[in-house]
Enzyme design. Structure first.
Site, PDB file in Angstrom:
ATOM      1  N   SER A  37      37.397  -7.523  32.900  1.00  0.00           N
ATOM      2  CA  SER A  37      37.365  -8.981  32.731  1.00  0.00           C
ATOM      3  C   SER A  37      38.771  -9.557  32.791  1.00  0.00           C
ATOM      4  O   SER A  37      39.649  -9.174  32.009  1.00  0.00           O
ATOM      5  CB  SER A  37      36.727  -9.349  31.394  1.00  0.00           C
ATOM      6  OG  SER A  37      36.918 -10.737  31.182  1.00  0.00           O
ATOM      7  N   HIS A  56      35.336  -9.394  36.744  1.00  0.00           N
ATOM      8  CA  HIS A  56      34.500 -10.279  35.928  1.00  0.00           C
ATOM      9  C   HIS A  56      35.322 -11.510  35.553  1.00  0.00           C
ATOM     10  O   HIS A  56      36.441 -11.394  35.045  1.00  0.00           O
ATOM     11  CB  HIS A  56      34.057  -9.511  34.680  1.00  0.00           C
ATOM     12  CG  HIS A  56      33.067 -10.231  33.823  1.00  0.00           C
ATOM     13  ND1 HIS A  56      31.730 -10.337  34.141  1.00  0.00           N
ATOM     14  CD2 HIS A  56      33.225 -10.879  32.635  1.00  0.00           C
ATOM     15  CE1 HIS A  56      31.098 -11.006  33.177  1.00  0.00           C
ATOM     16  NE2 HIS A  56      31.988 -11.352  32.263  1.00  0.00           N
ATOM     17  N   ASP A  75      35.323 -14.803  33.304  1.00  0.00           N
ATOM     18  CA  ASP A  75      34.701 -15.475  32.161  1.00  0.00           C
ATOM     19  C   ASP A  75      35.069 -16.944  32.152  1.00  0.00           C
ATOM     20  O   ASP A  75      36.216 -17.304  31.902  1.00  0.00           O
ATOM     21  CB  ASP A  75      35.171 -14.809  30.860  1.00  0.00           C
ATOM     22  CG  ASP A  75      34.446 -13.511  30.608  1.00  0.00           C
ATOM     23  OD1 ASP A  75      33.201 -13.510  30.637  1.00  0.00           O
ATOM     24  OD2 ASP A  75      35.116 -12.485  30.387  1.00  0.00           O
ATOM     25  N   MET A 116      34.660 -20.453  30.401  1.00  0.00           N
ATOM     26  CA  MET A 116      34.280 -21.057  29.114  1.00  0.00           C
ATOM     27  C   MET A 116      34.619 -22.543  29.128  1.00  0.00           C
ATOM     28  O   MET A 116      35.719 -22.911  29.546  1.00  0.00           O
ATOM     29  CB  MET A 116      35.046 -20.373  27.988  1.00  0.00           C
ATOM     30  CG  MET A 116      34.842 -18.876  27.948  1.00  0.00           C
ATOM     31  SD  MET A 116      35.825 -18.161  26.630  1.00  0.00           S
ATOM     32  CE  MET A 116      35.383 -16.433  26.786  1.00  0.00           C
ATOM     33  N   HIS A 133      30.861 -15.374  35.194  1.00  0.00           N
ATOM     34  CA  HIS A 133      29.990 -15.491  34.012  1.00  0.00           C
ATOM     35  C   HIS A 133      30.242 -16.863  33.406  1.00  0.00           C
ATOM     36  O   HIS A 133      31.286 -17.079  32.774  1.00  0.00           O
ATOM     37  CB  HIS A 133      30.342 -14.344  33.047  1.00  0.00           C
ATOM     38  CG  HIS A 133      29.663 -14.442  31.719  1.00  0.00           C
ATOM     39  ND1 HIS A 133      30.104 -13.740  30.612  1.00  0.00           N
ATOM     40  CD2 HIS A 133      28.576 -15.143  31.308  1.00  0.00           C
ATOM     41  CE1 HIS A 133      29.316 -14.020  29.587  1.00  0.00           C
ATOM     42  NE2 HIS A 133      28.390 -14.868  29.978  1.00  0.00           N
ATOM     43  N   MET A 168      29.838 -19.478  30.806  1.00  0.00           N
ATOM     44  CA  MET A 168      29.465 -19.827  29.432  1.00  0.00           C
ATOM     45  C   MET A 168      29.681 -21.332  29.325  1.00  0.00           C
ATOM     46  O   MET A 168      30.671 -21.806  28.749  1.00  0.00           O
ATOM     47  CB  MET A 168      30.344 -19.044  28.456  1.00  0.00           C
ATOM     48  CG  MET A 168      30.015 -17.555  28.428  1.00  0.00           C
ATOM     49  SD  MET A 168      31.380 -16.545  27.818  1.00  0.00           S
ATOM     50  CE  MET A 168      32.284 -16.288  29.328  1.00  0.00           C
ATOM     51  N   MET A 196      24.520  -9.627  26.434  1.00  0.00           N
ATOM     52  CA  MET A 196      25.784  -9.824  25.708  1.00  0.00           C
ATOM     53  C   MET A 196      25.802  -8.925  24.472  1.00  0.00           C
ATOM     54  O   MET A 196      24.833  -8.891  23.708  1.00  0.00           O
ATOM     55  CB  MET A 196      25.938 -11.289  25.272  1.00  0.00           C
ATOM     56  CG  MET A 196      26.228 -12.276  26.383  1.00  0.00           C
ATOM     57  SD  MET A 196      27.698 -11.909  27.374  1.00  0.00           S
ATOM     58  CE  MET A 196      28.998 -11.915  26.138  1.00  0.00           C
ATOM     59  N   GLY A 207      38.093  -9.157  22.712  1.00  0.00           N
ATOM     60  CA  GLY A 207      38.605  -8.366  21.603  1.00  0.00           C
ATOM     61  C   GLY A 207      37.692  -8.275  20.391  1.00  0.00           C
ATOM     62  O   GLY A 207      38.125  -7.867  19.314  1.00  0.00           O
ATOM     63  N   ASP A 225      28.441  -6.661  28.134  1.00  0.00           N
ATOM     64  CA  ASP A 225      29.691  -7.425  28.096  1.00  0.00           C
ATOM     65  C   ASP A 225      30.030  -7.749  26.647  1.00  0.00           C
ATOM     66  O   ASP A 225      29.260  -8.431  25.964  1.00  0.00           O
ATOM     67  CB  ASP A 225      29.482  -8.706  28.920  1.00  0.00           C
ATOM     68  CG  ASP A 225      30.708  -9.603  28.981  1.00  0.00           C
ATOM     69  OD1 ASP A 225      31.772  -9.198  28.501  1.00  0.00           O
ATOM     70  OD2 ASP A 225      30.576 -10.714  29.535  1.00  0.00           O
TER      71      ASP A 225
HETATM   72  C1  DX5 Z   1      33.110 -12.699  25.850  1.00  0.00           C
HETATM   73  C2  DX5 Z   1      33.292 -12.514  27.342  1.00  0.00           C
HETATM   74  C3  DX5 Z   1      33.655 -11.132  27.706  1.00  0.00           C
HETATM   75  C4  DX5 Z   1      34.997 -10.709  27.215  1.00  0.00           C
HETATM   76  C5  DX5 Z   1      34.935  -9.245  26.900  1.00  0.00           C
HETATM   77  O1  DX5 Z   1      33.066 -14.036  25.576  1.00  0.00           O
HETATM   78  O2  DX5 Z   1      32.102 -12.850  28.020  1.00  0.00           O
HETATM   79  O3  DX5 Z   1      33.557 -10.908  29.099  1.00  0.00           O
HETATM   80  O4  DX5 Z   1      36.013 -10.940  28.138  1.00  0.00           O
HETATM   81  O5  DX5 Z   1      36.121  -8.898  26.314  1.00  0.00           O
HETATM   82  P1  DX5 Z   1      36.319  -7.559  25.503  1.00  0.00           P
HETATM   83  O6  DX5 Z   1      36.074  -6.429  26.457  1.00  0.00           O
HETATM   84  O7  DX5 Z   1      37.728  -7.659  25.053  1.00  0.00           O
HETATM   85  O8  DX5 Z   1      35.318  -7.574  24.390  1.00  0.00           O
HETATM   86 ZN    ZN Z   2      31.737 -12.191  30.326  1.00  0.00          ZN
END
Ligand code: DX5
Ligand code: ZN
Length: 232
Positions: free
Chosen positions: A6, A31, A33, A35, A64, A66, A135, A143, A173
């Site tokens: 990611s 990937h 993300d 947001m 992805h 969100m 998820m 993290g 994920d």
């Molecule tokens: C969470 C994201 C993940 C995130 C995973 O909101 O959708 O893709 O980047 O990060 P780690 O691997 O650090 O949990």
């Molecule tokens: Zn993600």
């Protein structure tokens, strides 16, 4: 098995460098993300940045979203060159038109399920999707720790896939490290998103290889049960 580091965990002062590290790592997917500060309590980056990164690599871009109103963003992400767009099951009535819209834009179609949401609600969509994202943390931040209660959802998704002869991928994920990746693989997952555990390593290529080894060592999806031989 697909490893999808990611970009959320990359070094934002050296993004082009991290995309180059990713390119050399052997990971199949990147990937992304996205947001929006509304669906999740955080903001990451948008289509403009994705478009700027697109010429740097030919790898599969796995977006992805969100986001509460993905419909206003879908054309921009498609135009930015993403290969797949995943939207969230929690959007309720919006889901069906969104899945159609993603398909009509020429992208592969993903559907994500948050930890508190019942996986059963995904059932009506299974024939329309290329990927089901289970998820394994509440989205919004990298993290976080893997939520073990989500593992039965992966098993359920794999069972439906087998029983109904479907071929959607099962992605996990959130909190994916070498150990939780192996546990998800055992449950039936085949796409592993990992931010902190992969981009956090100095040697991304070695980390990707180690995760691949971890997930391959437990075997992949259970093979469909062979039909009994006809007698007579
Ligand atoms: C969470 C994201 C993940 C995130 C995973 O909101 O959708 O893709 O980047 O990060 P780690 O691997 O650090 O949990
Ligand atoms: Zn993600």
């Amino acid at each position: 098995m697909i490893i999808a580091p990611s970009l959320l965990a990359a070094n934002y002062t050296r993004l082009a460098n991290d995309v180059a590290r990713h390119r050399a790592s052997g990971a199949e997917w990147l990937h992304l993300d996205i947001m929006d500060g509304h669906f999740v309590p955080n903001i990451s980056f948008g289509p403009h940045l994705v478009k700027a990164l697109r010429p740097l690599t030919r790898v599969f871009f796995d977006a992805h979203l969100m986001c509460s109103q993905p419909e206003i963003l879908l054309p921009m992400f498609a135009e930015a060159g993403v290969d797949q767009i995943t939207i969230h099951l929690e959007l309720g009535d919006q889901v069906t038109p969104l899945l159609w819209k993603i398909r009509s834009l020429g992208c592969q179609v993903g559907l994500a399920v948050n930890p508190p949401t019942s996986i059963a609600l995904a059932q009506p969509y299974l024939e329309q999707i290329d990927l089901l994202l289970v998820m394994t943390v509440n989205p919004g931040f990298g993290g976080q720790s893997f939520i073990y209660e989500c593992l039965p959802k992966v098993q359920q998704a794999a069972a439906w896939r087998r029983e109904r002869g479907l071929d959607y991928r099962i992605q996990v994920d959130g909190g994916i490290n070498f150990q939780t990746a192996a546990e998800c693989a055992r449950a039936g997952a085949d796409v592993f998103v990992s931010g902190t555990t992969l981009f956090g390593q100095r040697n991304l290529k070695a980390a990707v290889a180690r995760m691949r080894k971890a997930v391959n060592s437990v075997g992949s999806r259970p093979s469909p049960v062979a039909a009994p031989a006809r007698q007579g």
